[in-house]
Design a protein around this motif. Structure first.
Motif, mmCIF file in Angstrom:
data_model
loop_
_atom_site.group_PDB
_atom_site.id
_atom_site.type_symbol
_atom_site.label_atom_id
_atom_site.label_comp_id
_atom_site.label_asym_id
_atom_site.label_seq_id
_atom_site.Cartn_x
_atom_site.Cartn_y
_atom_site.Cartn_z
ATOM 1 N N GLY A 183 28.613 -21.734 -29.804
ATOM 2 C CA GLY A 183 28.008 -20.330 -29.642
ATOM 3 C C GLY A 183 27.419 -20.342 -28.244
ATOM 4 N N VAL A 184 26.291 -19.292 -28.046
ATOM 5 C CA VAL A 184 25.849 -19.431 -26.756
ATOM 6 C C VAL A 184 24.465 -20.183 -26.787
ATOM 7 N N PHE A 185 24.282 -20.961 -25.968
ATOM 8 C CA PHE A 185 23.352 -22.058 -25.672
ATOM 9 C C PHE A 185 22.232 -21.441 -24.782
ATOM 10 N N ALA A 186 20.923 -21.735 -24.966
ATOM 11 C CA ALA A 186 19.913 -21.379 -24.286
ATOM 12 C C ALA A 186 18.805 -22.436 -24.631
ATOM 13 N N PRO A 187 17.814 -22.731 -23.304
ATOM 14 C CA PRO A 187 16.831 -23.873 -23.677
ATOM 15 C C PRO A 187 15.958 -23.549 -24.881
ATOM 16 N N LEU A 188 15.469 -24.507 -25.463
ATOM 17 C CA LEU A 188 14.370 -24.557 -26.349
ATOM 18 C C LEU A 188 13.097 -25.488 -25.861
ATOM 19 N N PRO A 189 12.098 -24.798 -25.693
ATOM 20 C CA PRO A 189 10.861 -25.326 -24.910
ATOM 21 C C PRO A 189 10.327 -26.207 -25.951
ATOM 22 N N ALA A 190 9.938 -27.521 -25.538
ATOM 23 C CA ALA A 190 9.466 -28.467 -26.291
ATOM 24 C C ALA A 190 7.818 -28.683 -26.180
ATOM 25 N N MET A 191 7.179 -28.945 -27.118
ATOM 26 C CA MET A 191 5.889 -29.546 -27.140
ATOM 27 C C MET A 191 5.758 -30.698 -26.291
ATOM 28 N N GLU A 192 5.444 -30.616 -25.096
ATOM 29 C CA GLU A 192 5.309 -31.879 -24.045
ATOM 30 C C GLU A 192 4.138 -32.646 -24.150
ATOM 31 N N ILE A 193 4.329 -33.765 -23.677
ATOM 32 C CA ILE A 193 3.046 -34.790 -23.916
ATOM 33 C C ILE A 193 1.704 -34.325 -23.392
ATOM 34 N N ALA A 194 1.724 -33.578 -22.278
ATOM 35 C CA ALA A 194 0.403 -33.188 -21.668
ATOM 36 C C ALA A 194 -0.323 -32.201 -22.827
ATOM 37 N N GLU A 195 0.643 -31.347 -23.300
ATOM 38 C CA GLU A 195 -0.253 -30.575 -24.636
ATOM 39 C C GLU A 195 -0.337 -31.331 -25.766
ATOM 40 N N ILE A 196 0.493 -32.381 -26.152
ATOM 41 C CA ILE A 196 0.186 -33.108 -27.238
ATOM 42 C C ILE A 196 -1.204 -33.941 -27.174
ATOM 43 N N LYS A 197 -1.275 -34.534 -25.878
ATOM 44 C CA LYS A 197 -2.522 -35.126 -25.439
ATOM 45 C C LYS A 197 -3.787 -34.291 -25.819
ATOM 46 N N GLU A 198 -3.762 -33.155 -25.184
ATOM 47 C CA GLU A 198 -4.815 -32.265 -25.328
ATOM 48 C C GLU A 198 -5.126 -31.984 -26.847
ATOM 49 N N ARG A 199 -4.307 -31.662 -27.481
ATOM 50 C CA ARG A 199 -4.418 -31.412 -29.168
ATOM 51 C C ARG A 199 -4.424 -32.505 -30.046
ATOM 52 N N GLU A 200 -4.128 -33.864 -29.415
ATOM 53 C CA GLU A 200 -3.921 -34.832 -30.373
ATOM 54 C C GLU A 200 -4.726 -34.897 -31.724
ATOM 55 N N GLU A 201 -6.276 -34.759 -31.434
ATOM 56 C CA GLU A 201 -6.928 -34.981 -32.532
ATOM 57 C C GLU A 201 -6.904 -34.122 -33.565
ATOM 58 N N GLU A 202 -6.638 -32.702 -33.175
ATOM 59 C CA GLU A 202 -6.327 -31.802 -34.195
ATOM 60 C C GLU A 202 -5.065 -31.768 -34.952
ATOM 61 N N LEU A 203 -3.856 -32.450 -34.170
ATOM 62 C CA LEU A 203 -2.821 -32.367 -34.796
ATOM 63 C C LEU A 203 -2.743 -33.439 -35.686
ATOM 64 N N ARG A 204 -3.421 -34.631 -35.319
ATOM 65 C CA ARG A 204 -3.335 -35.778 -36.079
ATOM 66 C C ARG A 204 -4.208 -35.646 -37.381
ATOM 67 N N ALA A 205 -5.352 -34.736 -37.288
ATOM 68 C CA ALA A 205 -6.045 -34.371 -38.596
ATOM 69 C C ALA A 205 -5.234 -33.568 -39.695
ATOM 70 N N ILE A 206 -4.265 -32.722 -38.929
ATOM 71 C CA ILE A 206 -3.447 -31.840 -39.909
ATOM 72 C C ILE A 206 -2.249 -32.928 -40.618
ATOM 73 N N GLY A 207 -1.900 -33.837 -39.754
ATOM 74 C CA GLY A 207 -0.690 -34.766 -40.141
ATOM 75 C C GLY A 207 -1.329 -35.679 -41.235
ATOM 76 N N LEU A 208 -2.644 -36.332 -41.023
ATOM 77 C CA LEU A 208 -3.004 -37.098 -42.038
ATOM 78 C C LEU A 208 -3.380 -36.640 -43.413
ATOM 79 N N ALA A 209 -3.962 -35.208 -43.339
ATOM 80 C CA ALA A 209 -4.272 -34.662 -44.305
ATOM 81 C C ALA A 209 -2.879 -34.377 -45.260
ATOM 82 N N ALA A 210 -1.923 -34.086 -44.564
ATOM 83 C CA ALA A 210 -0.440 -34.060 -45.343
ATOM 84 C C ALA A 210 -0.178 -35.243 -45.932
ATOM 85 N N ILE A 211 -0.244 -36.387 -45.015
ATOM 86 C CA ILE A 211 0.108 -37.606 -45.672
ATOM 87 C C ILE A 211 -0.713 -38.124 -46.987
#
Ligand code: UTP
Length: 398
Positions: free
Chosen positions: A48-76
């Motif tokens: 089909g027709v391709f288009a770029p798909l923006p990624a969550m990049e390392i800089a953003e992950i680092k910035e939000r790491e604590e918050e995201l980790r808490a969400i993941g750990l709660a799910a686990i």
């Protein structure tokens, strides 16, 4: 195309009694419709027709790491996350005839590939303070060897009540004339049918009830050969859940525009993986305003899929890929061959095509040197030697 049952008929004519009946039963049990894929060799499916798909990049992950980790750990901790190890492949490129996970990559001590993966998962179970159910896909070829290996090694300290094995489906192999191969006097040459059917095989094995009894809502699928990858990584889990996507994929930044990796992008508005050889020159070299490649992130076969979506799509069929492999076989005169070069076509469905069935997918960037050390080849690129180097750099004692 030559008569597809050329070798099989010759052998059937030679056999008698129970052996003949057994071979006939194998023939009757085989899904021959998969051979239709031979008609499309080289043609490829229209894309089909391709288009770029923006990624969550390392800089953003680092910035939000604590918050995201808490969400993941709660799910686990709520038991919502399981892991699926794809270990049904034959690792033909490595040329080792036992399950790839049993390869010892240690130098001064034993360190098996399976052990590396379990240890990576144990980092998460230690942090979360609870177990993560682990499902291991094998094939009829390596099932017993895999299960015995885990038992002999006491599951490397992982609580075995959280480990379940299941066996994937097989498919016939044909020579380049399209003739179905025999592996020996009594058996068709069949081999694992790719890693795309993993969820269907889990369902067939009755594991859907296990998932629902345990309350598993997300499955982290990963390959056997990447000894550095983080499994059930809380930050990745948290990022995918927080994004509202139906799936997530760990990706690494491409090393060069023409690097031979599958790139996560969008195709007709859905997530999709495009292979390097399917990309136009323009796609390969197109850049964003900041100078980064527009199609700049390759997948490493570490995905997180929502179970609800998996159940919804389990009946849908995936495209069949025809791949050239080395397949040992017995010829029409009863002589066995162990080819050193690819001699046959195998038929496989691939997990990467499953991404396109998801409504959405979060490309989640990981640092290549910290999370990507695949063991595919005997020597050189992506070999035991290159993986050892990367493990050492990451502080693992070999
Ligand atoms: P590969 O694409 O590297 O295939 O698998 P392979 O069969 O292991 O190796 P080669 O190509 O023959 O050298 C990627 C992942 O998918 C799994 C493998 O075990 C690995 O974890 N896989 C592959 C399956 O579980 N089943 C299959 O039929 C094929």
């Amino acid at each position: 195309m030559a008569e597809k049952f050329y070798y099989v008929d010759k052998q059937l004519a030679r056999l008698e009694g129970a052996d003949k009946a057994a071979l006939q039963a194998q023939i009757d049990d085989t899904d021959w419709s998969i051979l239709q894929a031979l008609e499309h060799i080289g043609g490829g499916e229209g894309r089909g027709v391709f288009a770029p798909l923006p990624a969550m990049e390392i800089a953003e992950i680092k910035e939000r790491e604590e918050e995201l980790r808490a969400i993941g750990l709660a799910a686990i901790r709520a038991g919502k996350v399981g892991a699926v190890l794809l270990a049904g492949g034959q690792g033909t490129r490595l040329g080792y005839d036992q399950p790839k996970g049993t390869v010892d990559i240690g130098v001064t001590r034993s360190l098996y590939i399976f052990q590396c993966l379990i240890q990576n998962l144990q980092k998460v179970t230690a942090e979360a303070g609870c177990m993560v159910p682990l499902y291991i896909m094998t094939s009829t070829v390596n099932h017993e060897a895999t299960v015995s290996f885990f038992r002999e090694h006491d599951f490397f300290g992982y609580d075995s009540s959280y480990v379940k094995f299941f066996i994937q489906e097989m498919a016939p192999a044909v020579d380049y004339e399209g003739r179905v191969l025999m592996s020996d006097e009594k058996n068709l040459a069949i081999s694992p049918n790719g890693n795309g059917g993993w969820f269907g095989s889990m369902v067939k094995a009755g594991l859907l009830s296990d998932l629902s009894e345990r309350g598993v809502q997300w499955l982290n699928i990963f390959a056997v050969d990447n000894v550095l990858q983080q499994i059930a990584d809380p930050v990745f889990v948290g990022a995918t859940i927080d994004s509202g996507c139906e799936s997530g994929a760990k990706v690494v930044k491409k090393a060069a525009p023409d690097e031979r990796v599958g790139v996560l992008c969008s195709e007709d508005g859905r997530p999709s993986i495009v292979e390097y050889y399917e990309m136009t020159d323009e796609m390969l070299h197109s850049r964003k305003e900041n100078g980064d490649l527009s199609y700049g992130f390759g997948v490493i076969l570490n995905y997180l899929f929502g179970v609800e979506k998996l159940v919804e799509i389990v009946e849908q069929s995936l495209p069949v890929h025809v791949v050239e492999k080395k397949v040992p076989y017995m010829d029409e005169n009863g002589v066995s061959h162990k080819p050193q070069e690819p001699n046959a076509y195998k038929f496989e469905t691939l997990i990467l095509d499953m991404v396109h069935m998801m409504g959405s997918c979060l490309p989640y960037e990981v640092v290549r040197e910290k999370e990507f050390a695949p063991i595919k080849n005997k020597e050189g690129v992506d070999s035991i030697v290159s993986a050892r180097e990367l493990l050492t750099r990451n502080g693992v004692t070999l």
